[in-house]
Write an enzyme that holds these catalytic residues in place. Structure first.
Site, PDB file in Angstrom:
ATOM      1  N   ASN A 229     -12.872   3.731  -4.274  1.00 25.93           N
ATOM      2  CA  ASN A 229     -13.013   2.361  -3.773  1.00 25.93           C
ATOM      3  C   ASN A 229     -13.926   1.498  -4.631  1.00 25.93           C
ATOM      4  O   ASN A 229     -13.770   0.273  -4.676  1.00 25.93           O
ATOM      5  CB  ASN A 229     -13.539   2.399  -2.340  1.00 25.93           C
ATOM      6  CG  ASN A 229     -12.528   2.994  -1.391  1.00 25.93           C
ATOM      7  OD1 ASN A 229     -11.372   2.608  -1.376  1.00 25.93           O
ATOM      8  ND2 ASN A 229     -12.956   3.971  -0.608  1.00 25.93           N
TER       9      ASN A 229
ATOM     10  N   SER B 272      -6.440   0.254   2.579  1.00 30.05           N
ATOM     11  CA  SER B 272      -6.246   0.199   1.130  1.00 30.05           C
ATOM     12  C   SER B 272      -5.015  -0.547   0.659  1.00 30.05           C
ATOM     13  O   SER B 272      -4.832  -0.722  -0.542  1.00 30.05           O
ATOM     14  CB  SER B 272      -6.217   1.614   0.551  1.00 30.05           C
ATOM     15  OG  SER B 272      -7.497   1.971   0.119  1.00 30.05           O
TER      16      SER B 272
ATOM     17  N   GLY C 243      -2.902   2.799   3.629  1.00 31.84           N
ATOM     18  CA  GLY C 243      -4.347   2.819   3.727  1.00 31.84           C
ATOM     19  C   GLY C 243      -4.862   3.319   5.055  1.00 31.84           C
ATOM     20  O   GLY C 243      -4.138   3.368   6.049  1.00 31.84           O
TER      21      GLY C 243
ATOM     22  N   TYR D 170      -9.177   8.865  -6.976  1.00 36.01           N
ATOM     23  CA  TYR D 170      -9.107   7.699  -6.094  1.00 36.01           C
ATOM     24  C   TYR D 170     -10.513   7.225  -5.759  1.00 36.01           C
ATOM     25  O   TYR D 170     -11.382   8.026  -5.399  1.00 36.01           O
ATOM     26  CB  TYR D 170      -8.343   8.062  -4.827  1.00 36.01           C
ATOM     27  CG  TYR D 170      -7.925   6.880  -4.011  1.00 36.01           C
ATOM     28  CD1 TYR D 170      -6.710   6.256  -4.248  1.00 36.01           C
ATOM     29  CD2 TYR D 170      -8.743   6.372  -3.015  1.00 36.01           C
ATOM     30  CE1 TYR D 170      -6.318   5.163  -3.503  1.00 36.01           C
ATOM     31  CE2 TYR D 170      -8.366   5.279  -2.271  1.00 36.01           C
ATOM     32  CZ  TYR D 170      -7.145   4.682  -2.513  1.00 36.01           C
ATOM     33  OH  TYR D 170      -6.760   3.590  -1.771  1.00 36.01           O
TER      34      TYR D 170
END
Length: 399
Positions: A206, A105, A352, A204
């Site tokens: 993606n 990340s 990440g 959070y």
């Protein structure tokens, strides 16, 4: 989510409870190994013989993480590189100094930087709806791109479903070598209901950054990898950072092998070779600890963004308890995380996780930097993330 997922499903820094520092301990020969004393052919650690290196060696011994790599920039401006453990559990080879790892990340910070550059060029507005740039892309149960802003994507307040929640089991199993196009990832998310109304909560996600990557491509008319390379990697002088090409499952330069444990205590599986396309703008990049320090130093030093856009990036919101479990006051900006240090002040960075590798670190406003990488995700021990991550605080707070 009712159950907090493993970090490898979220490309996010491990937010488990972290001690403020790892105690400095005397190191025996066993501390150099993954499980007990290694044979005489075992790889030797690298770096100055100081308390930080000793703690790294102890963390490897205690947690059974195969290796940790670290790069620091001290108050004197000097870069110091460290390694501990072994780079390959089969051959017991040395850990490459400043070896390449999958950066997970941290990719989000690169993607956010490009979006904010486009904002500075007048080509994107942070508070415009995503619909303006990607018409009719976001439609679903409780999902409408006309109600979600670009800022909410970068800030994780969009409420979009997170595609990795539904894909992760396949990625470390039958789909490990599957290539995913970015639109495939968005389509997986859109089959599910929105998590919440845009702007009402923080989670959070993606999917936010895959959509941001598609926005970059639509606005510029060019591939995301090219834009990140030209606008960020080249400009910041990152020599060993790259965005893997289509079908590239390898890591090009010297690197430690990456491992994955099905659960704490389970055998470690070598998962170095994997198609990272499922991470794309949210987590596909490869870098090194030294390059990540250089990137965040350039970013926070104003070399990649205009002052107005850097200020927007550093404007943070509070994260919930499932992200900031220790109550340290971790906050999220636009692709950038601020973490209070035990010695005062903040660390600005990201971090990440991706199967095989865990990275964590950042820089301070005084110019110090520290990034650590561990060669396992999921980790073989429950407390491994906390012990690994605590070393960055130690490095940034050392006198």
């Amino acid at each position: 989510m009712s159950v907090r997922p493993q970090r490898s499903t979220r490309f996010q820094p491990r937010s488990g409870r972290r001690p403020r520092a790892v105690a400095v301990v005397a190191v025996t020969a066993a501390a150099l190994g993954v499980a007990g004393t290694l044979p005489s052919s075992a790889a030797q650690p690298h770096g100055p013989r100081d308390s930080l290196r000793e703690d790294m060696e102890r963390v490897v011994a205690d947690t059974k993480v195969p290796a940790v790599l670290m790069s620091t920039v001290g108050p004197d401006g000097r870069t110091r590189d460290y390694t501990a453990g072994v780079g390959d559990l089969r051959t017991r080879s040395e850990v490459p100094v400043d070896g390449q790892v999958r950066a997970g990340s941290n990719t989000k910070s690169f993607t956010a930087t490009v979006v904010l550059q486009l904002v500075g060029e007048g080509r994107v507005s942070l508070d415009a709806p995503v619909e303006r740039y990607l018409p009719k892309l976001l439609r679903g149960d409780g999902i409408d791109g006309r109600d979600i802003t670009v800022r909410q994507l970068l800030q994780h307040t969009s409420g979009l479903p997170n595609y990795t929640e539904y894909l992760m089991k396949d990625i470390v199993g039958k789909a490990r070598h599957t290539y995913y196009q970015p639109r495939d990832l968005v389509d997986i998310a859109l089959k599910h209901k929105a998590q919440f109304a845009p702007g009402t909560k923080w989670a959070y996600n993606n999917t936010n950054y895959v959509v941001a990557g598609l926005l970059i491509e639509k606005v510029t008319g060019r591939p995301l990898a090219e834009q990140i390379t030209q606008r960020v990697i080249d400009r910041a002088g990152l020599r060993r950072t790259y965005f893997p090409g289509v079908g590239d499952e390898s890591i090009r330069g010297p690197h430690p092998r990456g491992y994955h444990a099905a659960k704490p205590g389970a055998p470690l599986e070598d998962i170095t070779t994997i198609d990272p396309s499922w991470g794309w703008a949210a987590g596909q990049m490869i870098s090194t600890p030294r390059d990540l320090n250089r990137f965040f130093s350039a970013l926070l030093g104003g070399k990649l963004l205009k002052p107005a856009q850097l200020a927007q990036m550093r404007t943070t919101v509070r994260t919930p308890d499932d992200f900031d479990e220790q109550g340290k006051g971790i906050r999220y900006g636009l692709g950038l995380i601020s973490t209070p240090l035990s010695c005062g002040g903040l660390m600005w960075g990201h971090g990440g996780d991706i199967p095989g590798y865990h990275t964590y670190g950042g820089v301070t406003d005084k110019g110090r930097a520290a990034t650590i990488a561990a060669t396992a995700d999921k980790m073989p021990a429950e407390d491994a993330y906390a012990k690994v991550d605590a070393l960055t605080d130690k490095a940034l707070c050392a006198k």
